[in-house]
Structures are given as C-alpha cells and as structure tokens.
Design a protein around this motif. Structure first.
Motif, PDB file in Angstrom:
ATOM      1  N   TYR A 120      -3.267  53.606 -45.779  1.00 31.37           N
ATOM      2  CA  TYR A 120      -3.451  52.261 -46.350  1.00 31.37           C
ATOM      3  C   TYR A 120      -3.944  52.291 -47.786  1.00 31.37           C
ATOM      4  CZ  TYR A 120      -3.033  51.192 -41.453  1.00 31.37           C
ATOM      5  OH  TYR A 120      -2.566  51.107 -40.162  1.00 31.37           O
ATOM      6  N   THR A 177       2.076  57.631 -46.009  1.00 30.80           N
ATOM      7  CA  THR A 177       3.214  57.135 -45.244  1.00 30.80           C
ATOM      8  C   THR A 177       4.021  56.094 -46.015  1.00 30.80           C
ATOM      9  OG1 THR A 177       3.860  56.055 -43.165  1.00 30.80           O
ATOM     10  CG2 THR A 177       1.779  55.359 -44.126  1.00 30.80           C
ATOM     11  N   ASP A 206      -6.561  60.832 -44.208  1.00 31.74           N
ATOM     12  CA  ASP A 206      -5.419  59.963 -43.899  1.00 31.74           C
ATOM     13  C   ASP A 206      -5.480  58.743 -44.812  1.00 31.74           C
ATOM     14  OD1 ASP A 206      -3.839  57.910 -42.781  1.00 31.74           O
ATOM     15  OD2 ASP A 206      -4.152  58.625 -40.734  1.00 31.74           O
ATOM     16  N   ARG A 230      10.398  55.867 -40.245  1.00 26.29           N
ATOM     17  CA  ARG A 230       9.550  56.985 -39.828  1.00 26.29           C
ATOM     18  C   ARG A 230       9.411  58.067 -40.899  1.00 26.29           C
ATOM     19  NH1 ARG A 230       6.679  55.584 -38.286  1.00 26.29           N
ATOM     20  NH2 ARG A 230       5.863  57.251 -37.006  1.00 26.29           N
ATOM     21  N   SER A 248       5.263  53.713 -44.173  1.00 26.08           N
ATOM     22  CA  SER A 248       5.299  52.668 -43.143  1.00 26.08           C
ATOM     23  C   SER A 248       4.556  51.391 -43.510  1.00 26.08           C
ATOM     24  CB  SER A 248       4.692  53.192 -41.837  1.00 26.08           C
ATOM     25  OG  SER A 248       5.436  54.263 -41.339  1.00 26.08           O
ATOM     26  N   LYS A 249       3.621  51.457 -44.443  1.00 26.93           N
ATOM     27  CA  LYS A 249       2.765  50.303 -44.675  1.00 26.93           C
ATOM     28  C   LYS A 249       3.141  49.620 -45.996  1.00 26.93           C
ATOM     29  CE  LYS A 249       0.979  51.571 -40.781  1.00 26.93           C
ATOM     30  NZ  LYS A 249       0.144  52.686 -40.463  1.00 26.93           N
ATOM     31  N   ASN A 276      -8.705  53.114 -40.125  1.00 28.45           N
ATOM     32  CA  ASN A 276      -8.130  52.264 -39.094  1.00 28.45           C
ATOM     33  C   ASN A 276      -8.979  52.480 -37.835  1.00 28.45           C
ATOM     34  OD1 ASN A 276      -6.531  51.010 -37.206  1.00 28.45           O
ATOM     35  ND2 ASN A 276      -4.748  52.312 -37.482  1.00 28.45           N
ATOM     36  N   MET A 325       3.793  59.838 -40.749  1.00 29.99           N
ATOM     37  CA  MET A 325       2.646  60.712 -40.978  1.00 29.99           C
ATOM     38  C   MET A 325       2.216  61.363 -39.673  1.00 29.99           C
ATOM     39  SD  MET A 325      -1.200  60.280 -42.221  1.00 29.99           S
ATOM     40  CE  MET A 325      -0.983  58.819 -43.177  1.00 29.99           C
TER      41      MET A 325
HETATM   42  C1  LIG Z   1       0.073  53.619 -39.445  1.00 25.83           C
HETATM   43  C2  LIG Z   1      -0.811  54.796 -39.538  1.00 25.83           C
HETATM   44  C3  LIG Z   1      -0.330  56.101 -39.703  1.00 25.83           C
HETATM   45  C4  LIG Z   1       1.020  56.566 -39.654  1.00 25.83           C
HETATM   46  O1  LIG Z   1       2.042  56.025 -39.632  1.00 25.83           O
HETATM   47  P1  LIG Z   1       3.490  56.637 -39.583  1.00 25.83           P
HETATM   48  O2  LIG Z   1       4.269  55.423 -39.310  1.00 25.83           O
HETATM   49  O3  LIG Z   1       3.533  57.667 -38.483  1.00 25.83           O
HETATM   50  O4  LIG Z   1       3.754  57.237 -40.909  1.00 25.83           O
HETATM   51  C5  LIG Z   1      -1.213  57.139 -39.884  1.00 25.83           C
HETATM   52  N1  LIG Z   1      -2.513  56.930 -39.903  1.00 25.83           N
HETATM   53  C6  LIG Z   1      -3.022  55.707 -39.736  1.00 25.83           C
HETATM   54  C7  LIG Z   1      -4.482  55.546 -39.783  1.00 25.83           C
HETATM   55  C8  LIG Z   1      -2.195  54.613 -39.521  1.00 25.83           C
HETATM   56  O5  LIG Z   1      -2.741  53.432 -39.288  1.00 25.83           O
END
Ligand SMILES: *Cc1c(COP(=O)(O)O)cnc(C)c1O
Length: 363
Positions: free
Chosen positions: A198, A221, A195, A232, A223-224, A170, A97
C-alpha cells in the motif's frame, strides 16, 4: 495406507487463508442483484483498471501462444525506473506479491527456522512460513498497532531467518517509521521482509533503504494502486545477491505475456496512478468525517480504514452491511485482532457515501 498421510505434517495443520468475500457469493447468499453490490473488502482499486493497461493487454492477446521473456527483463527495467533501481535489483512473480513471498520462503525457510510476525497483520506470512517448514513466532502490537523495535528484537533467536514488517500494515493502516526499520535491520542476522503493498497511498517508503542494507527485501504489488489485482503481478526490490538466488528457484516464465504488457503500460500511466492516489486520499477524509462519532477509527496511510465497532461484534456489523449489499472485511480471522474490528476499503465518492449512510442506519 491413507495417502493423506503423505502430506507434510506442517502443511496438514495449516488453517486455510480466509479471503475477502466475492460479489458472486454475496449476491447468491442474500438474493441481491450483483450490480448493486459494492465490494470494499479486498482493497481493490475502485477506478477499474488503467485504460492504457487494458489496451496493452488486448494488443498482446494474439501472442499468447509464445512463452514470455524468461527473465522478464523489460518489465523489470520498467519497475526499476519506477522504484529508482536497476533491473538487477528487481525480481517479479506472476502470482502477485504472495508469489514473491512464497519464493522467498523457499529460499530462506527450512525445518526449524523461525520467522517473526508482528500481529495483527496480513495472514499469508504465517501460512507461507508453515508451508515451507518454518515456525512463526508472533510479536504483539500495542493497542494502537504500533510496535517497538525492541519488542520484535526480543523474539529473535539463533533460528530466526525472517522478520516480517508490513508498511502500511494490513489491517491497521499505520506505517513503520524509518528509524525503527533501520534499528531492526542493523540488529539482526536475518532477512527483513517489508511488505509495501500500500506504499503509494502513504508518504514514506522503506524501498530506498535497499541500497544500504544487504538483508532487506521490499515486496510490492500491481494489485492496489495500479489496479491490476486480477492479473496477479508482484515484484520485490532486493539486494543483487538475493535477486541472483531468487532467479534460481522461481517458477520459470512466472510472469505471463498479458500481465507483462499490462504492467509496463500501467507504470507509464502516470495520470491513472495520480487519480488512484487522489481518490484514496480524498476518500479517507470523506469516510473519517462521515463516520465520526459512530465508531472508533484508526489513522491510515493505506486505501482502507480500520474501524472498531465495539460494543458490537465485527461479525454482526459485517452481516448487517452485507444485507445492504456492502462487502467490507470482518477482521476476526486476523490473528490477534479480536472480535470487533472491520476493515473498509476506500471506494469512489458514491460508494463511500453508501457506507456512511449504512452506518447511520445501524445506530
Ligand atoms: C494485497 C496484499 C498483498 C498482495 O497482493 P498480491 O495481489 O498477491 O500482489 C500483499 N501484502 C498485503 C499486506 C496485502 O494487503
């Protein structure tokens, strides 16, 4: 001439992004066996990747000599099915992201333009604003990290191009109420970037409002909840007009062949997603119960909990935990977060247990 002077002044002044610590770094620094270190500092998925995603990635390794689909249509369709939108409302980035954010800033920021950032929050909004010539304007959250829409709207000027909302936020873990998001969206001549990294761990989303508002971008994303941080992959749900502009300036072939395959498979692995979410929801309760009476904790809709360790400092507590092989996030580097906040990612039941035991030993 010193060639450094060729770098744009706005970029020269940027403070580096501070990432979570890595297992390798901590093993070296404290002489620990990497096998015994638990990493709860970067909000990764403690279950490991989806087995379906891993199989799909392996299957494509023989195809990496070929460029991926330029418009990533197959992946965008799969994301569209997951989010309830057609592919024409979805854009992707092969740089997470963070890559989406960067491309959006290239679209909207220019010298003299402002972005509004409610702090404390994810620090990349500030960096991406500065890197693209813009000026970050900060709005402070209240002591419980809630922010009244009026407090954000007070900061709006003729130069405001972008407003950042992070939901769940976050590092605090709270979500923005839908009526607050609507109020902001309806009151400004600016883009609202929400954003939702989560979002899967909470109960609400702002994504469904993209149908109603032409100035809303929702960043997401893999990623989580989808456990693919190492691949990525980021995406955003956007109005069609933004998708068209985005396609013009995004890096060509941004989403690579292996990520595309992994992402499509992860979206199909409903069982894995369900397990990810359940692990986090159970773990949040486990940590909350286990740490009760030892420190102040904030309610969280995310896969982490924010903890206030005062009267100790975040730095001191992080160091003590590191020595025991537990990596958590010292939030001192988050603008506006003070010096006593740490963020603990929810781990497996066993990992959470270790965190709780380590806290008891601190006291
Ligand atoms: C982890 C995170 C992202 C982005 O993660 P990518 O690994 O770059 O997709 C974006 N915003 C917040 C608030 C995050 O904690």
């Amino acid at each position: 001439m010193r060639f450094e002077e060729l770098v744009r002044p706005t970029v020269r002044d940027i403070k580096e992004y501070v990432p979570g610590r890595s297992i390798e770094e901590i093993a070296g620094k404290y002489g620990l066996d990497p096998e015994n270190i638990i990493k709860l500092g970067s909000n990764e998925n403690p279950l490991g990747p989806s087995p379906l995603a891993v199989a799909a990635i392996k299957e494509k390794t023989g195809r990496v000599h070929l460029y991926p689909q330029a418009d990533a249509l197959e992946l965008r369709k799969a994301i569209g099915t997951y989010t309830g939108y057609p592919a024409s409302n979805i854009v992707v980035s092969g740089n997470g992201m963070d890559g989406i954010l960067d491309t959006m800033m290239r679209l909207f920021m220019s010298s003299g333009a402002e972005s509004i950032i409610p702090i404390p929050t994810f620090s990349y909004y500030e960096i991406a604003t500065l890197a693209n010539g813009g000026k970050p304007v900060f709005a402070e959250r209240d002591p419980n990290f809630y922010i009244y829409p009026e407090k954000i709207l007070d900061k709006v000027s003729d130069s405001t191009k972008m407003i950042f909302l992070c939901s769940p936020n976050n590092p605090s873990g709270n979500s923005i109420p839908e009526e607050d998001a609507r109020k902001i969206l309806e009151s400004v001549n600016a883009i609202v970037f929400t954003d939702e990294a989560y979002v899967e761990f909470g109960d609400t989303n702002i994504t469904r409002l993209v149908k109603e508002y032409d100035n809303l971008i929702v960043g997401r994303t893999f990623s989580k909840a989808f456990g693919l941080a190492g691949m990525r992959m980021g995406y955003a749900v956007v109005p069609e007009w933004i998708a068209r502009e985005y396609m013009k300036v995004m890096t060509p072939f941004s989403m690579d062949v292996l990520s595309t395959a992994g992402g499509i498979a992860a979206l199909k692995d409903k069982e894995y997603l369900k397990r990810s979410i359940e692990t986090v929801k159970k773990g949040r309760i486990q940590l909350r119960d286990g740490l009760r009476g030892l420190c102040k904790m904030y309610p969280s809709d995310a896969n982490f909990i924010l903890v206030d360790v005062s009267p100790r400092s975040a730095k001191e507590v992080s160091e003590s935990l590191l020595k025991k092989g537990i990596i958590i996030r010292d939030c001192t580097s988050f603008r506006g977060a003070g010096r006593s906040l740490i963020r603990i990612s929810i781990g497996t039941q066993e990992q959470n247990e270790k965190v709780i035991n380590a806290f008891h030993e601190l006291v």
